[in-house]
Design a protein around this motif. Structure first.
Motif, short mmCIF file in Angstrom:
data_model
loop_
_atom_site.label_atom_id
_atom_site.label_comp_id
_atom_site.label_asym_id
_atom_site.label_seq_id
_atom_site.Cartn_x
_atom_site.Cartn_y
_atom_site.Cartn_z
N TYR A 139 41.70 33.86 36.48
CA TYR A 139 40.88 34.75 37.31
C TYR A 139 41.60 36.05 37.67
CZ TYR A 139 38.21 30.44 37.89
OH TYR A 139 37.49 29.31 37.67
N GLU A 140 42.56 36.45 36.85
CA GLU A 140 43.34 37.64 37.19
C GLU A 140 42.52 38.93 37.24
OE1 GLU A 140 43.62 37.11 32.73
OE2 GLU A 140 43.89 35.80 34.42
N ASN A 141 41.35 38.93 36.63
CA ASN A 141 40.51 40.14 36.64
C ASN A 141 39.49 40.16 37.77
OD1 ASN A 141 41.81 41.10 34.34
ND2 ASN A 141 40.43 39.97 32.99
N LEU A 142 39.48 39.14 38.62
CA LEU A 142 38.52 39.07 39.71
C LEU A 142 39.16 39.51 41.02
CD1 LEU A 142 36.82 35.62 39.03
CD2 LEU A 142 36.01 37.88 38.36
N PRO A 143 38.46 40.31 41.81
CA PRO A 143 39.01 40.70 43.12
C PRO A 143 38.97 39.51 44.08
CG PRO A 143 36.78 41.54 42.86
CD PRO A 143 37.16 40.93 41.55
N PHE A 161 35.78 37.92 45.40
CA PHE A 161 34.93 37.14 44.51
C PHE A 161 35.16 35.63 44.68
CE2 PHE A 161 33.11 35.86 40.39
CZ PHE A 161 31.96 36.62 40.41
N PHE A 162 36.01 35.24 45.64
CA PHE A 162 36.30 33.84 45.88
C PHE A 162 35.74 33.40 47.23
CE2 PHE A 162 39.30 35.32 42.83
CZ PHE A 162 39.46 34.26 41.97
N LYS A 201 30.06 33.25 43.37
CA LYS A 201 31.51 33.32 43.59
C LYS A 201 32.21 32.06 43.08
CE LYS A 201 31.28 36.44 47.52
NZ LYS A 201 31.73 36.69 48.89
N VAL A 202 33.52 32.12 43.01
CA VAL A 202 34.35 31.01 42.61
C VAL A 202 34.79 30.28 43.88
CG1 VAL A 202 36.52 30.33 41.50
CG2 VAL A 202 35.19 32.24 40.59
#
Length: 121
Positions: free
Chosen positions: A75-79, A82-83, A115-116
């Motif tokens: 998930y390195e590309n998610l801000p 987004f969690f 979201k994750v």
């Protein structure tokens, strides 16, 4: 196993004898067996039994090249926004209470917002 002294040793005690043999599956811990384990039925409090008749998909049998595997998602590309943290829904994670309702609410909230779901340590 091929020519081993002890297959599994726990706390200095041999729980699975060694030798040379194929073990289809191994079960350890407190389990309830319905006779599917070799020579076992009922409750096994200290665990340790060989499971011989587990239904496995054909693609998992035989050649080891047929094992299904998938990389863990990255998930390195998610801000960070987004969690969805399960503690936001009231989960405590302290090992003393039942967080089932809070976790289910968090999973539903994360799903509905795309979201994750995040479970902190």
């Amino acid at each position: 196993m091929t020519n081993v002294d002890a297959g599994i040793v726990s706390a200095g005690k041999t729980v699975l004898a060694g030798g040379t043999r194929f073990i289809p599956s191994w079960d350890s811990g407190i389990t309830y067996n319905t006779g599917t384990a070799a020579g076992a039925s009922g409750i096994s409090p200290d665990g340790g039994c060989i499971i011989t008749d587990i239904d496995k998909p054909v693609v998992l049998l035989g050649d080891f090249g047929n094992w299904f595997e998938r990389s863990k998602p990255q998930y390195e590309n998610l801000p960070a926004s987004f969690f969805y943290d399960v503690k936001t829904s009231g989960a405590r994670g302290n090992g003393r209470g039942d967080d089932t309702t809070a976790i289910n609410a968090a999973l539903q909230a994360a799903t509905s917002t795309g979201k994750v779901t995040y479970f902190p340590h």
